[in-house]
Design a protein around this motif. Structure first.
Motif, PDB file in Angstrom:
ATOM      1  N   ASN A 186       0.838   5.438   0.304  1.00  0.00           N
ATOM      2  CA  ASN A 186       0.035   6.592   0.703  1.00  0.00           C
ATOM      3  C   ASN A 186       0.850   7.879   0.547  1.00  0.00           C
ATOM      4  O   ASN A 186       1.232   8.515   1.531  1.00  0.00           O
ATOM      5  CB  ASN A 186      -0.432   6.417   2.154  1.00  0.00           C
ATOM      6  CG  ASN A 186      -1.330   5.202   2.318  1.00  0.00           C
ATOM      7  OD1 ASN A 186      -2.463   5.198   1.862  1.00  0.00           O
ATOM      8  ND2 ASN A 186      -0.809   4.169   2.955  1.00  0.00           N
ATOM      9  N   HIS A 224     -12.943  -1.005  -1.972  1.00  0.00           N
ATOM     10  CA  HIS A 224     -13.072  -0.936  -0.506  1.00  0.00           C
ATOM     11  C   HIS A 224     -11.790  -1.437   0.162  1.00  0.00           C
ATOM     12  O   HIS A 224     -10.716  -1.482  -0.447  1.00  0.00           O
ATOM     13  CB  HIS A 224     -14.301  -1.743  -0.072  1.00  0.00           C
ATOM     14  CG  HIS A 224     -14.867  -1.378   1.260  1.00  0.00           C
ATOM     15  ND1 HIS A 224     -14.454  -1.990   2.420  1.00  0.00           N
ATOM     16  CD2 HIS A 224     -15.832  -0.512   1.624  1.00  0.00           C
ATOM     17  CE1 HIS A 224     -15.137  -1.496   3.442  1.00  0.00           C
ATOM     18  NE2 HIS A 224     -15.985  -0.585   2.984  1.00  0.00           N
ATOM     19  N   ASN A 225     -11.899  -1.824   1.425  1.00  0.00           N
ATOM     20  CA  ASN A 225     -10.759  -2.365   2.166  1.00  0.00           C
ATOM     21  C   ASN A 225     -11.268  -3.227   3.313  1.00  0.00           C
ATOM     22  O   ASN A 225     -12.003  -2.738   4.183  1.00  0.00           O
ATOM     23  CB  ASN A 225      -9.899  -1.243   2.745  1.00  0.00           C
ATOM     24  CG  ASN A 225      -8.743  -1.772   3.573  1.00  0.00           C
ATOM     25  OD1 ASN A 225      -7.779  -2.324   3.041  1.00  0.00           O
ATOM     26  ND2 ASN A 225      -8.822  -1.625   4.890  1.00  0.00           N
ATOM     27  N   ARG A 273     -11.646   4.586  10.886  1.00  0.00           N
ATOM     28  CA  ARG A 273     -11.827   3.901   9.616  1.00  0.00           C
ATOM     29  C   ARG A 273     -13.158   3.147   9.652  1.00  0.00           C
ATOM     30  O   ARG A 273     -13.803   3.075  10.684  1.00  0.00           O
ATOM     31  CB  ARG A 273     -10.685   2.915   9.357  1.00  0.00           C
ATOM     32  CG  ARG A 273     -10.543   1.872  10.443  1.00  0.00           C
ATOM     33  CD  ARG A 273      -9.528   0.819  10.102  1.00  0.00           C
ATOM     34  NE  ARG A 273     -10.048  -0.133   9.122  1.00  0.00           N
ATOM     35  CZ  ARG A 273      -9.361  -1.194   8.687  1.00  0.00           C
ATOM     36  NH1 ARG A 273      -8.145  -1.412   9.128  1.00  0.00           N
ATOM     37  NH2 ARG A 273      -9.888  -2.018   7.824  1.00  0.00           N
ATOM     38  N   ASP A 298       0.862  -1.174   0.000  1.00  0.00           N
ATOM     39  CA  ASP A 298       0.000   0.000   0.000  1.00  0.00           C
ATOM     40  C   ASP A 298       0.907   1.236   0.000  1.00  0.00           C
ATOM     41  O   ASP A 298       1.888   1.294   0.763  1.00  0.00           O
ATOM     42  CB  ASP A 298      -0.839   0.042   1.284  1.00  0.00           C
ATOM     43  CG  ASP A 298      -1.990  -0.950   1.261  1.00  0.00           C
ATOM     44  OD1 ASP A 298      -1.998  -1.835   0.392  1.00  0.00           O
ATOM     45  OD2 ASP A 298      -2.867  -0.829   2.134  1.00  0.00           O
ATOM     46  N   MET A 331      -7.088   4.059  -1.584  1.00  0.00           N
ATOM     47  CA  MET A 331      -8.172   3.503  -0.768  1.00  0.00           C
ATOM     48  C   MET A 331      -8.671   4.459   0.313  1.00  0.00           C
ATOM     49  O   MET A 331      -9.788   4.303   0.807  1.00  0.00           O
ATOM     50  CB  MET A 331      -7.730   2.188  -0.120  1.00  0.00           C
ATOM     51  CG  MET A 331      -7.613   1.033  -1.091  1.00  0.00           C
ATOM     52  SD  MET A 331      -7.388  -0.538  -0.244  1.00  0.00           S
ATOM     53  CE  MET A 331      -5.905  -0.225   0.692  1.00  0.00           C
ATOM     54  N   TRP A 332      -7.844   5.421   0.701  1.00  0.00           N
ATOM     55  CA  TRP A 332      -8.226   6.297   1.811  1.00  0.00           C
ATOM     56  C   TRP A 332      -8.359   7.755   1.353  1.00  0.00           C
ATOM     57  O   TRP A 332      -8.295   8.673   2.170  1.00  0.00           O
ATOM     58  CB  TRP A 332      -7.184   6.202   2.929  1.00  0.00           C
ATOM     59  CG  TRP A 332      -6.922   4.791   3.341  1.00  0.00           C
ATOM     60  CD1 TRP A 332      -5.820   4.033   3.079  1.00  0.00           C
ATOM     61  CD2 TRP A 332      -7.824   3.934   4.060  1.00  0.00           C
ATOM     62  NE1 TRP A 332      -5.964   2.770   3.595  1.00  0.00           N
ATOM     63  CE2 TRP A 332      -7.186   2.681   4.204  1.00  0.00           C
ATOM     64  CE3 TRP A 332      -9.095   4.106   4.611  1.00  0.00           C
ATOM     65  CZ2 TRP A 332      -7.781   1.603   4.859  1.00  0.00           C
ATOM     66  CZ3 TRP A 332      -9.682   3.043   5.257  1.00  0.00           C
ATOM     67  CH2 TRP A 332      -9.036   1.809   5.385  1.00  0.00           C
ATOM     68  N   ASP A 333      -8.598   7.964   0.062  1.00  0.00           N
ATOM     69  CA  ASP A 333      -8.463   9.311  -0.500  1.00  0.00           C
ATOM     70  C   ASP A 333      -9.771   9.932  -0.969  1.00  0.00           C
ATOM     71  O   ASP A 333      -9.772  10.858  -1.782  1.00  0.00           O
ATOM     72  CB  ASP A 333      -7.475   9.269  -1.675  1.00  0.00           C
ATOM     73  CG  ASP A 333      -6.068   8.948  -1.228  1.00  0.00           C
ATOM     74  OD1 ASP A 333      -5.731   9.271  -0.076  1.00  0.00           O
ATOM     75  OD2 ASP A 333      -5.314   8.369  -2.017  1.00  0.00           O
ATOM     76  N   TRP A 334     -10.902   9.468  -0.464  1.00  0.00           N
ATOM     77  CA  TRP A 334     -12.172  10.011  -0.918  1.00  0.00           C
ATOM     78  C   TRP A 334     -12.228  11.529  -0.684  1.00  0.00           C
ATOM     79  O   TRP A 334     -12.652  12.294  -1.561  1.00  0.00           O
ATOM     80  CB  TRP A 334     -13.326   9.317  -0.210  1.00  0.00           C
ATOM     81  CG  TRP A 334     -14.668   9.482  -0.847  1.00  0.00           C
ATOM     82  CD1 TRP A 334     -15.062  10.461  -1.713  1.00  0.00           C
ATOM     83  CD2 TRP A 334     -15.800   8.635  -0.649  1.00  0.00           C
ATOM     84  NE1 TRP A 334     -16.369  10.279  -2.077  1.00  0.00           N
ATOM     85  CE2 TRP A 334     -16.861   9.164  -1.439  1.00  0.00           C
ATOM     86  CE3 TRP A 334     -16.047   7.494   0.107  1.00  0.00           C
ATOM     87  CZ2 TRP A 334     -18.127   8.584  -1.480  1.00  0.00           C
ATOM     88  CZ3 TRP A 334     -17.306   6.917   0.063  1.00  0.00           C
ATOM     89  CH2 TRP A 334     -18.336   7.443  -0.723  1.00  0.00           C
ATOM     90  N   PRO A 363     -12.343   4.392  -2.669  1.00  0.00           N
ATOM     91  CA  PRO A 363     -12.180   4.850  -1.276  1.00  0.00           C
ATOM     92  C   PRO A 363     -13.395   4.644  -0.388  1.00  0.00           C
ATOM     93  O   PRO A 363     -13.555   5.367   0.610  1.00  0.00           O
ATOM     94  CB  PRO A 363     -11.894   6.337  -1.486  1.00  0.00           C
ATOM     95  CG  PRO A 363     -12.731   6.698  -2.666  1.00  0.00           C
ATOM     96  CD  PRO A 363     -12.714   5.497  -3.573  1.00  0.00           C
ATOM     97  N   ALA A 371     -13.675   4.795   3.522  1.00  0.00           N
ATOM     98  CA  ALA A 371     -13.394   6.017   4.280  1.00  0.00           C
ATOM     99  C   ALA A 371     -14.219   7.171   3.736  1.00  0.00           C
ATOM    100  O   ALA A 371     -13.702   8.074   3.067  1.00  0.00           O
ATOM    101  CB  ALA A 371     -11.902   6.350   4.210  1.00  0.00           C
ATOM    102  N   GLN A 405       2.753  -0.987   5.135  1.00  0.00           N
ATOM    103  CA  GLN A 405       2.636  -0.206   3.941  1.00  0.00           C
ATOM    104  C   GLN A 405       4.040   0.096   3.427  1.00  0.00           C
ATOM    105  O   GLN A 405       5.013  -0.451   3.940  1.00  0.00           O
ATOM    106  CB  GLN A 405       1.864   1.084   4.254  1.00  0.00           C
ATOM    107  CG  GLN A 405       2.500   1.951   5.334  1.00  0.00           C
ATOM    108  CD  GLN A 405       1.710   3.225   5.609  1.00  0.00           C
ATOM    109  OE1 GLN A 405       1.198   3.884   4.694  1.00  0.00           O
ATOM    110  NE2 GLN A 405       1.622   3.590   6.877  1.00  0.00           N
TER     111      GLN A 405
END
Length: 681
Positions: free
Chosen positions: A18, A150-151, A113, A16, A46-49, A83, A86, A347
């Motif tokens: 980031n 998703h995650n 999360r 991953d 994945m966490w960047d919405w 994303p 999140a 990561q």
């Protein structure tokens, strides 16, 4: 899942990534270090919405355009995540009704999360919109080879008790049972006067004065998983409508029991899994092997992706134990041995802030001069040497039954013994197979079992008539079946089988069960093992006994003490061309050794003669076999190598003659040429 492997003719390697955590100069350095480490693939987005859609309906893709271009220029493939795990702060503020409610009615908000209520129409619509925009923009980007929805579905939230969930649960039940008569019959609602007269009376399994209806709770577990799967399918289909790359989501195998991997696997193009060692487990490498075997089995034997594991310690367990020198490589190669064609970490670079700042990474806080980074670079070189293994398949000896819905049911309240745990029993039986150096598939009881000489059922509390018929036919056709206690107690509605405990297996096992005889907390008893030979004549039994009555089976071992004293503890029954064993005793790993040895003899299985603590798994290709050897002990060992043609050790690039020396904690990968079968027979 006949999708062409998207990550190249190699064992993919990466993490991953980031970059949003870092300044541009650090990102530039990352690309240089990734090439040094041999990184081929990263997961991003994945966490960047909140960065991609800073306000509802307003999108900013410029930074992601540049990142993808930079990664492609560096020769690095991208697994592009959606994303939806999140949702941004504006989503919660705009749609407070989309928040997850706990069983006690507490709303869960942002600041962590996880996802919104999976049945929320607002959440589903927002997920489809962002997934669609990403797919439209990057369908043809040369860096993007895989989509990642998703995650870790089911972690940290798998159940929701919101009004949206109530409406969806009633609809799901109506589809499942047709009408209220079907529901009332399935749930046994005449017990304690719970009969429902209208659908509006049917609720969620919230707090109750005493134990809630167990059939309702089992169905709610099924529904909750179904709701998450629907969310995945909505995003997947939105991507497929716009892009041609394969789509996956990262499971957590046996670490997230809310998800039934076998049920999800047909919905993904490539199975991927996250795995983290349990620090309290001193034999964590065995738990790792079980998770990898489960992942490969759900994948149907096809190549799969180890999407996440750790270079050293994690951050979320009570005591986060660091990996010792060489352990990261052994863990990684164990996954490869068991079918993974990609090795990824969480990561790339350790975070300086946030909840996971103490989680290890490929580039740790100590930087590139650290032992961890040196091992990361070494592992990258090793995996590059193993590229020819990509696409080969694992050769398995045994099948072990895994039924997540049965595990859910067995874990509900008011069972005969709280100590009769499905996960523990599965791990214990699996561990003895591992110690006997046998590679195991974890399959459902309704799967085709014909290719296995031995099938073990360690935790089959819930067994349908269809599954029981499948097991019976397997034995009749010549297979060997071993069934552990507390089996076939109930059907798919958590209703005791007509005819009593074990009724659907009575014919094949040649026994029936009159009564369960659990032991008191901490109590132990003894089992007298009848066959002569190398095994002790007395085995230790704890937790569980049963009053077993013979219906044609022979007694192999007897309870010598405890409430079942004098009753059968292990039985054997010939049925058709095969043999079935029943083991109502609760035995530890050592106690299972003689039981399984006797079953191996029936099945015609001869475990390989290998040093204790050495893991050996073989992958098979066209005219070639690859055997991964891992020494999990603190002592050097010599491993004999059969003379089956030219044998070469790939990591050291040396020929092998007679034996392989494995240093303490060492590893080796052997390539052997094998004769190609004559098509004329």
């Amino acid at each position: 899942m006949a999708t062409e492997w998207p990550l190249g003719r190699r064992i993919a390697y990466g993490a991953d990534y980031n970059p949003e955590h870092w300044t541009q100069d650090v990102r530039d350095e990352d690309l240089v270090l990734m090439r040094e480490a041999g990184v081929t693939t990263v997961t991003i987005g994945m966490w960047d919405w909140a960065l991609l859609e800073p306000r509802e309906g307003e999108y900013d893709f410029g930074w992601l355009d540049r990142l993808l271009d930079d990664l492609h220029a560096a020769g690095i493939d991208v697994d592009l995540g959606t994303p939806s795990a999140a949702p941004p702060a504006w989503f919660y503020a705009t749609y407070p009704e989309a928040r997850v409610l706990t069983r006690d009615g507490v709303p869960l908000g942002p600041g962590s999360r996880g996802a919104a209520a999976p049945t929320s129409p607002q959440y589903r619509e927002a997920c489809v919109r962002i997934a669609s925009r990403l797919a439209e923009r990057y369908a043809d980007h040369p860096a993007v080879v895989l989509w990642h929805v998703h995650n870790e579905y089911g972690a940290p939230v798998c159940e929701d008790f919101s009004p949206h969930a109530l409406v969806a649960f009633r609809s799901w039940l109506a589809d499942r049972y047709g009408d209220l008569d079907g529901l009332n019959a399935a749930w046994g609602t005449t017990f304690w006067g719970q009969v429902y007269g209208t659908w509006d009376e049917v609720g969620l399994p919230g707090p109750t004065a005493s134990i809630g209806n167990p059939s309702q709770q089992l169905d709610f577990a099924r529904f909750s998983e179904h709701a998450l799967r629907e969310c995945y399918i909505l995003e997947r289909d939105a991507i497929r409508a716009r892009a041609s790359q394969p789509v996956t989501t990262n499971f957590m195998a046996n670490e997230c029991p809310a998800i039934d991997m076998h049920a999800w696997a047909p919905e993904v193009d490539i199975v991927s899994n996250d795995h983290y060692l349990t620090a309290a487990d001193v034999d964590g490498h065995i738990g790792l092997a079980l998770a990898a075997d489960l992942t490969r089995s759900a994948s149907g034997g096809a190549p799969w992706i180890l999407m996440e594991h750790s270079t050293s310690a994690v951050n979320w367990q009570p005591r986060n134990v660091a990996k010792r020198p060489g352990e990261m490589a052994r863990n990684s190669l164990a996954h490869v041995a068991r079918g993974a064609d990609a090795v990824m970490f969480f990561q790339w670079r350790a975070s300086r802030f946030g909840a996971e700042k103490f989680h290890s990474a490929m580039v740790p806080h100590a930087g590139t001069s650290s032992r961890v980074f040196r091992e990361v670079v070494e592992l990258g070189r090793d995996l590059a040497r193993l590229g020819e293994m990509q696409g080969t398949t694992v050769r398995s000896d045994v099948a072990l039954l895994w039924d997540q819905q049965s595990h859910w049911a067995q874990g509900l309240e008011w069972r005969p013994s709280v100590d009769m745990d499905a996960q523990e029993r599965t791990r214990t039986w699996y561990e003895q197979l591992w110690r006997d150096h046998l590679t195991t598939d974890l399959v459902r009881p309704t799967d085709d079992l014909g290719r296995y000489r031995l099938v073990v059922a360690p935790a089959s509390y819930l067994l349908t008539e269809q599954a029981a018929a499948n097991l019976t036919a397997y034995v009749a056709g010549g297979g060997t079946l071993v069934v552990a206690g507390f089996a076939a107690a109930v059907d798919e509605t958590d209703t005791v089988h007509a005819g009593g405990y074990l009724a659907p297996l009575r014919t094949v096992l040649g026994v029936h069960v009159e009564e369960y005889l659990p032991l008191r907390e901490g109590a132990t008893a003894e089992v007298e093992w009848a066959p002569a030979g190398e095994w002790p004549t007395t085995l230790t039994n704890r937790v569980w006994q049963e009053h077993v009555v013979l219906d044609g089976a022979e007694v192999v071992a007897t309870f010598a003490s405890g409430p079942g004293a004098g009753l059968p503890a292990v039985t054997r029954h010939e049925h058709g061309a095969g043999t079935a064993w029943y083991v109502p005793a609760f035995l530890d790993v050592d106690g299972l050794a003689p039981v399984l040895a006797a079953a191996y003899a029936d099945a015609g299985i001869v475990p390989p003669a290998l040093p204790e603590g050495v893991e050996a798994v073989t992958r098979v290709g066209d005219g070639v076999e690859y055997t991964v050897l891992l020494n999990h002990t603190d002592s050097d060992v010599e491993v004999p190598v059969a003379d089956a043609g030219a044998v070469h050790e790939l990591l050291a690039d040396l020929p092998v003659d007679g034996t392989v020396h494995l240093a303490a904690g060492g590893r080796a990968v052997l390539r052997a040429t094998v004769p190609t079968p004559d098509p004329r027979g």
